[in-house]
Design an enzyme around this catalytic site. Sequence first.
Site, short mmCIF file in Angstrom:
data_model
loop_
_atom_site.label_atom_id
_atom_site.label_comp_id
_atom_site.label_asym_id
_atom_site.label_seq_id
_atom_site.Cartn_x
_atom_site.Cartn_y
_atom_site.Cartn_z
N HIS A 198 82.42 57.63 21.27
CA HIS A 198 81.13 57.77 20.58
C HIS A 198 81.29 57.64 19.07
O HIS A 198 80.39 57.15 18.38
CB HIS A 198 80.51 59.13 20.93
CG HIS A 198 79.80 59.13 22.24
ND1 HIS A 198 78.63 59.82 22.46
CD2 HIS A 198 80.10 58.51 23.41
CE1 HIS A 198 78.23 59.63 23.71
NE2 HIS A 198 79.12 58.84 24.31
N ARG B 40 85.75 60.76 25.38
CA ARG B 40 84.37 60.31 25.16
C ARG B 40 83.96 60.48 23.71
O ARG B 40 83.28 59.63 23.12
CB ARG B 40 83.43 61.10 26.07
CG ARG B 40 81.95 60.76 25.93
CD ARG B 40 81.14 61.48 26.99
NE ARG B 40 79.71 61.25 26.83
CZ ARG B 40 78.82 62.20 26.59
NH1 ARG B 40 79.21 63.47 26.49
NH2 ARG B 40 77.55 61.92 26.46
N ASN C 136 74.81 62.93 21.87
CA ASN C 136 76.03 63.66 21.53
C ASN C 136 75.93 65.17 21.74
O ASN C 136 76.92 65.88 21.53
CB ASN C 136 76.42 63.38 20.08
CG ASN C 136 76.87 61.95 19.86
OD1 ASN C 136 77.45 61.34 20.76
ND2 ASN C 136 76.61 61.41 18.68
N HIS D 109 86.26 55.94 32.77
CA HIS D 109 85.50 56.79 33.68
C HIS D 109 86.30 57.20 34.91
O HIS D 109 85.75 57.80 35.83
CB HIS D 109 84.21 56.09 34.09
CG HIS D 109 83.24 55.94 32.97
ND1 HIS D 109 83.17 54.81 32.19
CD2 HIS D 109 82.31 56.81 32.46
CE1 HIS D 109 82.25 54.97 31.26
NE2 HIS D 109 81.71 56.17 31.40
#
Length: 260
Positions: free
Chosen positions: A66, A62, A95, A192
């Site tokens: 980001h 992740r 974040n 995911h």
Amino acid sequence: MASNTLFTLSALSLLLVLSTADAQGLKVGFYAKSCPNLEAIVFKTTARFIGVAPTLAAPLLRMHFHDCFIRGCEGSILLNTTNKNAPAEKDAPPNLSLRGFHVIDAVKAAVEKACPGVVSCADVLALVARDVVTQIKGPHWQVETGRRDGKVSIALETRNLPPPFANITFLKSMFGAVGLNTKDIVVLSGAHTIGNSHCSSFSNRIYNYSGRADFTDTDPKLDSEYVPRLRSKCKSPNDLTTIVEMDPEASGHLTRTTTN
């Protein structure tokens, strides 16, 4: 089963570098001469952490996403807030839940010891994202390297990150703004199949969806056979702490741990 379910992640690295590959001349083996043992060092160092805390794989993947969605894959998510750079991306609300920065620091330190001043932090992050997926029995893919580290990190720019409540129309717009299409959304959503979510992120869909007083109604779009499983995990609509695996079949092989 998990390996097959995670197969779509093999396309992740390709999509995340679309916006930077042409400009930076990325290629597999970019450091073949300047740091020939790079990938072995990254893999070995990363494995030390994932072997103890495999649930760190999803946060590190992740983190890479980001980073890439803001200004491209140039490591700006790793920059700290300073007087000249305040606040930085990592201190923005989307974040604050990121984990695993200590893993990136350890890998970068090991790489610097072997090849001082050669490998960018952005490339380290990209390689770690691949290796953590491989180490939890996911796919392995070739990572093109040669990124240059960004020097700008602006918290406000994280508003361009796709929010968890976005519908497909909104997602198409956000992904389209960075050159990604509907197929790319679907492929990236495959990430995911690892990771967890807090009950609070979806409890409104399994409790009191239409506002009934008895809290029995659920979102009709949910699989009616899956709702009881979710309710067995999230026993109250006010549960803010319990976490549930994103994909039970894919993440069932992970050893649960609270180690960071």
